[in-house]
Design an enzyme around this catalytic site. Structure first.
Site, PDB file in Angstrom:
ATOM      1  N   HIS A 269       0.810  -1.217   0.000  1.00 49.81           N
ATOM      2  CA  HIS A 269       0.000   0.000   0.000  1.00 49.81           C
ATOM      3  C   HIS A 269       0.846   1.271   0.000  1.00 49.81           C
ATOM      4  CE1 HIS A 269      -4.061  -1.703   0.445  1.00 49.81           C
ATOM      5  NE2 HIS A 269      -3.455  -2.692   1.062  1.00 49.81           N
ATOM      6  N   GLU A 299      -8.929   5.031  -5.702  1.00 54.07           N
ATOM      7  CA  GLU A 299      -8.160   5.365  -6.899  1.00 54.07           C
ATOM      8  C   GLU A 299      -8.992   6.125  -7.929  1.00 54.07           C
ATOM      9  OE1 GLU A 299      -9.625   1.069  -7.504  1.00 54.07           O
ATOM     10  OE2 GLU A 299      -9.088   2.417  -5.871  1.00 54.07           O
TER      11      GLU A 299
END
Length: 387
Positions: A269, A299
């Site tokens: 991440h 995203e």
């Protein structure tokens, strides 16, 4: 008796106001120092990014046969040697072996290896440049180096970046003493303002406090990771922009990074955050002069602009192509590309802002369904069932 009480209350109020002003002064000094330092770091970061873009251009010319490699390198060095900005702002270039290739003021160091050079604190600063760029591609390094036309060593904070095809490191920086001088000057101005505000009593104090809260709110509307506006600000400004009179319709471009979960799963991440930040920068750069770009969630990113559908498609295609061409360097041996899908919706009469976003989102999902790495507009999918 009443007068004495009134006098006591006024004294208490004055003391509270004075204490508040002193506290506020410390807050403003801290905020001012942080803001100026951040602003200057952003400045030298952007200056190096600009020079790296120039280097990439001459590198592309060499690949296309317009220049030889030697001509491209000479042309680049000759050009940036003349570049200056602000006070004492200049660029220098060395290679990954520590050899100085260009320095506009320290000519004697050009062609020399500085790999074993130390500053007055014993820091191998050239090795620090090389380590920083080889580890993450770019970064900040603090060390001591003389100012132009001055032999006295001064603390310097530089931003360095590696151009891997040539193995060159480009750097520029700011001198801390210059920064401190500017900060002290600003602090004196701030102090005078604070004294004046105190003499103007509590009313002015409240106005200043209100202004400071406004600044805090502005900070709160930005996403810390991507430096894009937050979704909450989109929900606030979107309906307002829709109602504004403008010669061009309000349009929404909905972006979504393709297979982003795979990036997080494969690289972690933390590196996924780097990817998000990089793609956010690409979107902001390619959408200029339009500046309303928001992180919608995860995203997903949304851009608002007054433009026709075809103009939006053009902007979205620029983002898509720039994203697809960008190389992410996870390690020296592992590189990868990312693609992005986009949907475009244009306002129509009686539209609500949420409807526009929903339609742009729907177009983006059509782009995903058609293989990703695509831009889909409303006119292409109008009347089609959900895929």
């Amino acid at each position: 008796m009443r007068y004495s009480k009134f006098k006591k209350h006024m004294l208490t109020l004055s003391l509270v106001s004075l204490i508040s002003m002193v506290v506020l002064l410390f807050v403003i000094v801290w905020h001012l120092y942080s803001s100026i330092l951040k602003e200057r770091k952003i400045l030298i970061h952007s200056q190096v990014d600009t020079v790296m873009s120039l280097m990439h251009e001459v590198y592309e010319d060499a690949l296309e046969g317009k220049l030889t490699k030697a001509e491209a390198q000479h042309q680049f060095l000759e050009y940036i040697e003349k570049l200056k900005y602000s006070d004492n702002g200049y660029f220098w270039v060395l290679n990954t072996k520590g050899v100085m290739l260009m320095h506009p003021y320290n000519k004697s160091s050009v062609g020399q290896s500085l790999i074993h050079s130390k500053d007055k604190d014993g820091k191998f600063f050239v090795k620090a440049f090389i380590t920083t760029t080889q580890h993450s591609g770019s970064g900040f390094v603090s060390y001591y180096w003389p100012k132009p036309d001055d032999e006295v060593l001064a603390q310097k904070l530089s931003y360095v970046a590696l151009f891997k095809p040539w193995g060159w490191i480009v750097g520029t920086g700011l001198y801390v003493s210059d920064l401190n001088r500017e900060i002290v000057s600003q602090i004196y101005i701030g102090l005078l303002i604070i004294i004046g505000l105190f003499l103007l009593s509590i009313f002015v104090s409240l106005q200043l406090y209100k202004r400071y809260l406004t600044e805090l709110r502005e900070v709160a509307i930005f996403d810390r990771l991507t430096r894009l506006y937050r979704r909450s600000y989109l929900d606030e400004i979107g309906p307002r922009m829709l109602k504004e009179e403008h010669s061009l319709p309000l349009s929404v471009i909905f972006f979504d990074i393709d297979f982003f979960k795979k990036v997080n799963d494969q690289y972690g991440h933390n590196y996924g955050d780097n990817v998000l930040s990089a793609i956010s920068s690409i979107i902001q750069k390619e959408l200029l002069p339009h500046k309303n770009v928001f992180r919608y969630g995860g995203e997903e990113m949304v851009a608002l602009l007054h433009a026709t559908e075809e103009e939006c498609r053009m902007f979205a295609e620029k983002v898509r192509l720039a994203t697809a061409k960008h190389v992410f360097h996870y390690s020296d041996s592992e590189h990868f590309h990312i693609t992005i899908s986009a949907g475009v919706a244009v306002a129509s009469p009686q539209d609500s802002f949420s409807d526009m976003v929903r339609r742009a989102d729907r177009c983006m999902y059509f782009a995903k369904a058609r293989g990703r790495n695509k831009v889909v507009t409303e006119s292409e999918v109008r009347g089609l069932p959900e895929e």
